[in-house]
Motif scaffolding. Structure first.
Motif, PDB file in Angstrom:
ATOM      1  N   VAL A  43      14.398 -65.387   5.757  1.00 24.09           N
ATOM      2  CA  VAL A  43      15.862 -64.771   5.102  1.00 24.09           C
ATOM      3  C   VAL A  43      16.347 -65.862   4.383  1.00 24.09           C
ATOM      4  N   LYS A  44      16.743 -65.648   3.020  1.00 24.52           N
ATOM      5  CA  LYS A  44      17.327 -66.775   2.332  1.00 24.52           C
ATOM      6  C   LYS A  44      18.932 -66.784   1.872  1.00 24.52           C
ATOM      7  N   ASP A  45      19.359 -65.496   1.718  1.00 21.10           N
ATOM      8  CA  ASP A  45      20.853 -65.309   1.554  1.00 21.10           C
ATOM      9  C   ASP A  45      21.253 -63.802   2.007  1.00 21.10           C
ATOM     10  N   ILE A  46      22.458 -63.561   2.517  1.00 14.97           N
ATOM     11  CA  ILE A  46      22.661 -62.489   3.205  1.00 14.97           C
ATOM     12  C   ILE A  46      24.233 -62.236   2.570  1.00 14.97           C
ATOM     13  N   GLN A  47      24.449 -61.048   2.146  1.00 15.29           N
ATOM     14  CA  GLN A  47      25.820 -60.648   1.919  1.00 15.29           C
ATOM     15  C   GLN A  47      26.171 -59.213   2.539  1.00 15.29           C
ATOM     16  N   VAL A  48      27.482 -59.162   3.141  1.00 14.11           N
ATOM     17  CA  VAL A  48      27.725 -57.770   3.497  1.00 14.11           C
ATOM     18  C   VAL A  48      29.074 -57.432   2.860  1.00 14.11           C
ATOM     19  N   VAL A  49      29.120 -56.266   1.995  1.00 15.87           N
ATOM     20  CA  VAL A  49      30.477 -56.047   1.243  1.00 15.87           C
ATOM     21  C   VAL A  49      30.689 -54.631   1.322  1.00 15.87           C
ATOM     22  N   ARG A  50      31.941 -54.074   0.960  1.00 19.34           N
ATOM     23  CA  ARG A  50      32.296 -52.854   1.164  1.00 19.34           C
ATOM     24  C   ARG A  50      32.479 -52.082  -0.221  1.00 19.34           C
ATOM     25  N   GLY A  51      31.719 -50.886  -0.284  1.00 19.23           N
ATOM     26  CA  GLY A  51      31.933 -50.373  -1.685  1.00 19.23           C
ATOM     27  C   GLY A  51      30.915 -49.191  -1.673  1.00 19.23           C
ATOM     28  N   ARG A  52      30.429 -48.874  -2.846  1.00 17.23           N
ATOM     29  CA  ARG A  52      29.507 -47.759  -2.953  1.00 17.23           C
ATOM     30  C   ARG A  52      28.145 -48.167  -3.410  1.00 17.23           C
ATOM     31  N   PRO A  53      27.238 -48.109  -2.267  1.00 13.82           N
ATOM     32  CA  PRO A  53      25.971 -48.739  -2.462  1.00 13.82           C
ATOM     33  C   PRO A  53      24.898 -48.362  -3.663  1.00 13.82           C
ATOM     34  N   HIS A  54      25.393 -46.829  -3.863  1.00 10.26           N
ATOM     35  CA  HIS A  54      24.682 -46.088  -4.888  1.00 10.26           C
ATOM     36  C   HIS A  54      25.809 -45.659  -5.832  1.00 10.26           C
ATOM     37  N   TYR A  55      25.180 -45.213  -7.075  1.00  8.49           N
ATOM     38  CA  TYR A  55      26.000 -44.341  -7.882  1.00  8.49           C
ATOM     39  C   TYR A  55      26.321 -43.008  -7.500  1.00  8.49           C
ATOM     40  N   TYR A  56      25.271 -42.352  -6.619  1.00  5.09           N
ATOM     41  CA  TYR A  56      25.605 -41.120  -6.111  1.00  5.09           C
ATOM     42  C   TYR A  56      26.273 -41.056  -4.901  1.00  5.09           C
TER      43      TYR A  56
END
Length: 234
Positions: A43-56
């Motif tokens: 593992v090199k880098d990890i990010q957890v964000v809140r949003g819409r992961p896909h356009y649908y």
């Protein structure tokens, strides 16, 4: 006296029987070739964000993006009956409410690729330049050993991770695993070896160290990162 239709049926039945026996013999030759795959994933880098992961996506949820490095050698999986190999990396983690954290019940694919054998390069949907390189590398060789070797550094994932609960931040006991699926010209599909069987060995390595997903990235942190990247660009 047999009718013409009866004779045709007998000939067709004999023909299909011969084809079936030949196919079984060809498929059984796979057992003669040793399989000794190996893979190291980090593992090199990890990010957890809140949003819409896909356009649908219809709603916002937490999703993780994991960059990784992979060094793998699947060249031993290629023989004259190999059509192509499907390789993928998945992230697995236990249910947060589970008492036994060693049982990983959740799994999500973050990256995949297809490696074709020289005899099936025509199936690749690639450009003419890449096709010329593939044909050149396979000239005079039944199987090109470099076909099964993968070297990735700080690879960006193809797919983000989501969870049914919609929450991923600060999740413990996460692992990355390397898998493969071999598609032959004749015979059955074979998957990642779980048990050693004669010349077929279990994949050496193929599992990362246990890691934890970070806390949810805040908007202020995103803005600071954007400012840093714009400063570097200027």
């Amino acid at each position: 006296m047999h009718s013409t239709i009866t004779r045709a049926q007998n000939i067709f039945g004999f023909f299909t029987t011969v084809l079936f026996v030949l196919g079984a013999i060809i498929a059984s030759t796979d057992f003669l070739a040793p399989r000794t795959p190996s893979a190291d994933v980090f593992v090199k880098d990890i990010q957890v964000v809140r949003g819409r992961p896909h356009y649908y996506s219809t709603k916002k949820e937490e999703y993780a993006s994991i960059r990784f490095s992979l060094s793998a050698d699947f060249s031993s999986l290629f023989n004259w009956n190999t059509k192509q190999i499907f390789v993928w990396v998945s992230a697995t983690w236990p249910e947060p409410s589970a008492s036994n954290k060693s049982i990983h019940t959740n799994e999500a694919v973050i990256w995949d690729t297809i490696i074709t054998s020289p005899s099936s390069d025509h199936l690749q949907n690639i450009g003419p330049v890449a096709m010329k390189k593939l044909i050149k590398s396979a000239k005079g060789k039944s199987i090109d050993p470099s076909r099964g070797k993968i070297e990735l550094r700080n690879q960006k994932p193809k797919y983000q991770i989501t969870a049914p609960s919609g929450k991923l931040a600060e999740l413990d006991d996460v692992l990355l695993k390397v898998h493969y699926n071999i598609q032959p010209w004749v015979g059955i599909l074979t998957w990642t070896q779980q048990v050693e069987f004669w010349n077929w060995k279990v994949i050496e390595g193929g599992v990362s160290k246990i890691f934890k997903l970070p806390a949810l990235k805040k908007k202020d942190e995103k803005k600071d990162e954007k400012k840093k990247t714009t400063k570097k660009a200027t």
